[in-house]
Design a protein around this motif. Structure first.
Motif, PDB file in Angstrom:
ATOM      1  N   VAL A 211       0.682  18.280   2.755  1.00 29.77           N
ATOM      2  CA  VAL A 211       0.620  18.158   4.210  1.00 29.77           C
ATOM      3  C   VAL A 211       0.783  16.690   4.579  1.00 29.77           C
ATOM      4  CG1 VAL A 211      -0.740  18.576   6.292  1.00 29.77           C
ATOM      5  CG2 VAL A 211      -0.957  20.127   4.337  1.00 29.77           C
ATOM      6  N   ALA A 212       1.616  16.416   5.589  1.00 27.81           N
ATOM      7  CA  ALA A 212       1.831  15.045   6.060  1.00 27.81           C
ATOM      8  C   ALA A 212       1.608  14.985   7.565  1.00 27.81           C
ATOM      9  CB  ALA A 212       3.243  14.588   5.715  1.00 27.81           C
ATOM     10  N   TRP A 213       1.038  13.876   8.026  1.00 27.22           N
ATOM     11  CA  TRP A 213       0.829  13.717   9.462  1.00 27.22           C
ATOM     12  C   TRP A 213       0.958  12.240   9.854  1.00 27.22           C
ATOM     13  CZ3 TRP A 213      -2.975  14.764   5.934  1.00 27.22           C
ATOM     14  CH2 TRP A 213      -4.078  13.899   5.869  1.00 27.22           C
ATOM     15  N   ALA A 214       1.260  12.013  11.112  1.00 33.87           N
ATOM     16  CA  ALA A 214       1.432  10.654  11.624  1.00 33.87           C
ATOM     17  C   ALA A 214       0.086   9.958  11.732  1.00 33.87           C
ATOM     18  CB  ALA A 214       2.119  10.694  12.984  1.00 33.87           C
ATOM     19  N   ALA A 215      -0.020   8.778  11.091  1.00 39.43           N
ATOM     20  CA  ALA A 215      -1.263   7.998  11.135  1.00 39.43           C
ATOM     21  C   ALA A 215      -0.938   6.510  11.098  1.00 39.43           C
ATOM     22  CB  ALA A 215      -2.174   8.385   9.972  1.00 39.43           C
ATOM     23  N   PRO A 216      -0.098   6.025  12.018  1.00 35.08           N
ATOM     24  CA  PRO A 216       0.319   4.612  11.973  1.00 35.08           C
ATOM     25  C   PRO A 216      -0.841   3.638  12.083  1.00 35.08           C
ATOM     26  CG  PRO A 216       0.930   5.632  14.070  1.00 35.08           C
ATOM     27  CD  PRO A 216       0.494   6.740  13.168  1.00 35.08           C
ATOM     28  N   GLU A 217      -1.931   4.060  12.729  1.00 34.83           N
ATOM     29  CA  GLU A 217      -3.086   3.184  12.865  1.00 34.83           C
ATOM     30  C   GLU A 217      -3.711   2.839  11.514  1.00 34.83           C
ATOM     31  OE1 GLU A 217      -4.401   7.451  13.041  1.00 34.83           O
ATOM     32  OE2 GLU A 217      -2.798   6.259  13.982  1.00 34.83           O
ATOM     33  N   ASP A 218      -3.500   3.680  10.507  1.00 33.85           N
ATOM     34  CA  ASP A 218      -4.072   3.427   9.184  1.00 33.85           C
ATOM     35  C   ASP A 218      -3.449   2.209   8.501  1.00 33.85           C
ATOM     36  OD1 ASP A 218      -5.596   5.630   9.663  1.00 33.85           O
ATOM     37  OD2 ASP A 218      -4.750   6.873   8.062  1.00 33.85           O
ATOM     38  N   LEU A 219      -2.252   1.814   8.933  1.00 30.93           N
ATOM     39  CA  LEU A 219      -1.600   0.652   8.325  1.00 30.93           C
ATOM     40  C   LEU A 219      -2.389  -0.631   8.562  1.00 30.93           C
ATOM     41  CD1 LEU A 219       2.099   1.461   9.226  1.00 30.93           C
ATOM     42  CD2 LEU A 219       1.129   1.428   6.921  1.00 30.93           C
ATOM     43  N   ALA A 220      -3.254  -0.623   9.573  1.00 36.19           N
ATOM     44  CA  ALA A 220      -4.072  -1.802   9.858  1.00 36.19           C
ATOM     45  C   ALA A 220      -5.282  -1.892   8.938  1.00 36.19           C
ATOM     46  CB  ALA A 220      -4.534  -1.778  11.316  1.00 36.19           C
ATOM     47  N   GLY A 221      -5.561  -0.828   8.196  1.00 33.36           N
ATOM     48  CA  GLY A 221      -6.710  -0.823   7.301  1.00 33.36           C
ATOM     49  C   GLY A 221      -6.441  -1.603   6.025  1.00 33.36           C
ATOM     50  N   GLN A 222      -7.493  -2.004   5.339  1.00 37.46           N
ATOM     51  CA  GLN A 222      -7.370  -2.673   4.050  1.00 37.46           C
ATOM     52  C   GLN A 222      -8.049  -1.805   2.999  1.00 37.46           C
ATOM     53  OE1 GLN A 222      -8.081  -6.968   3.809  1.00 37.46           O
ATOM     54  NE2 GLN A 222      -9.063  -6.678   1.828  1.00 37.46           N
ATOM     55  N   PHE A 223      -7.255  -1.261   2.100  1.00 39.27           N
ATOM     56  CA  PHE A 223      -7.764  -0.290   1.131  1.00 39.27           C
ATOM     57  C   PHE A 223      -8.017  -0.908  -0.244  1.00 39.27           C
ATOM     58  CE2 PHE A 223      -5.222   1.902   4.321  1.00 39.27           C
ATOM     59  CZ  PHE A 223      -6.140   2.822   4.790  1.00 39.27           C
ATOM     60  N   ASN A 224      -7.690  -2.193  -0.365  1.00 34.98           N
ATOM     61  CA  ASN A 224      -7.842  -2.876  -1.647  1.00 34.98           C
ATOM     62  C   ASN A 224      -7.861  -4.368  -1.356  1.00 34.98           C
ATOM     63  OD1 ASN A 224      -7.386  -4.100  -4.199  1.00 34.98           O
ATOM     64  ND2 ASN A 224      -6.265  -2.308  -4.931  1.00 34.98           N
ATOM     65  N   SER A 225      -8.813  -5.097  -1.925  1.00 33.05           N
ATOM     66  CA  SER A 225      -8.917  -6.535  -1.680  1.00 33.05           C
ATOM     67  C   SER A 225      -8.398  -7.379  -2.843  1.00 33.05           C
ATOM     68  CB  SER A 225     -10.373  -6.910  -1.384  1.00 33.05           C
ATOM     69  OG  SER A 225     -11.203  -6.574  -2.494  1.00 33.05           O
ATOM     70  N   ASP A 226      -7.847  -6.752  -3.873  1.00 31.54           N
ATOM     71  CA  ASP A 226      -7.319  -7.506  -5.010  1.00 31.54           C
ATOM     72  C   ASP A 226      -6.145  -8.378  -4.569  1.00 31.54           C
ATOM     73  OD1 ASP A 226      -9.142  -6.243  -6.624  1.00 31.54           O
ATOM     74  OD2 ASP A 226      -7.707  -4.797  -7.442  1.00 31.54           O
TER      75      ASP A 226
END
Length: 249
Positions: A211-226
């Motif tokens: 399943v895929a859905w539009a979530a452009p706001e998630d691009l502003a998140g930081q999922f890894n700090s390495d």
């Protein structure tokens, strides 16, 4: 009794078969508005999927019955010579075992997708595909204008592999029914997925939900700090914005 001796009979037969077919859809993620869903498919054992996904799409791959094996390849949609590179996906983050925060990198050092959620932990970046899975991926690729030579090394979700102290590879099986992985797409990609047995685990597969859905706001998140991840994201953003400005000019 329907006969297929002429076109009228053949048409009636085909329509009767379609009416009798039971096509099961995937379970949709909770909390996601139906209007935002751009793709939803249940992939049976031996089946495959192919779909072009835009930047800012969130993808949920799930294993409802607990015996799926999702072989995944990502190819950049507008530049198909750039594709997921499994060696860099392992090498750059210093980690062969996939989990939340892990980038799926292209051969140009850009992030095609990030694993943003994982309730399985049973995945494989080392063994590639079985012959059956590779055949399915080739069929999926053809429908997107790709040739067999374009089907590069893949990763597998929901069938784990561990490296032993002597260098041997051991299959660790599935995490069980209901496990899921979610990806955030950073660049437009063609996603190819085959549901077929693993090279080290011939257990018959069960359905996979995609399943895929539009979530452009998630691009502003930081999922890894390495630092390696942040550098790859920066490379990705620079390339994306440069291409966007070029298209506008």
């Amino acid at each position: 009794m329907t006969t297929t001796a002429d076109t009228s009979g053949a048409r009636a037969h085909a329509r009767s078969q379609a009416a009798a077919a039971a096509i099961a859809g995937p379970a949709l993620p909770e909390g996601v508005e139906t209007a935002k869903i751009t793709f939803a498919q249940r992939i049976p054992s031996g089946g495959y999927a192919n779909v072009v996904l835009g930047r800012g799409t969130r993808v949920r791959i799930s294993d409802p019955a607990g015996s799926g094996c999702a072989h995944l390849l990502l190819v950049r949609a507008e530049s198909p010579w750039e594709r997921m590179n499994v060696a860099d996906t392992v090498k750059v983050p210093w980690q062969a075992y996939l989990g939340a925060g892990h980038p799926l990198l292209s051969d140009q050092g850009r992030v095609l997708a990030t694993v943003v959620a994982d309730s399985s932990g049973h995945h494989d970046t080392l063994c590639g595909t079985s012959a059956h899975a590779r055949d399915r991926l080739r069929m999926a690729g053809v429908k997107q204008g790709l040739e067999p030579r374009d089907i590069a090394q893949t990763i597998s979700f929901f069938r784990g592999v561990r490296v032993e102290s002597d260098g041997g590879l051991t299959a660790t099986g599935s995490a069980g029914a209901g496990a899921a992985v979610e990806l955030l797409i950073h660049l437009p990609v063609t996603l190819l997925l085959a549901n077929a047995e693993h090279p080290l685990d011939a257990t018959p597969t069960t359905d996979i939900d995609l399943v895929a859905w539009a979530a452009p706001e998630d691009l502003a998140g930081q999922f890894n700090s390495d630092p390696e991840y942040l550098r790859a994201v920066e490379n990705t953003e620079l390339d994306w914005h440069a291409r966007t400005l070029e298209a506008i000019a």
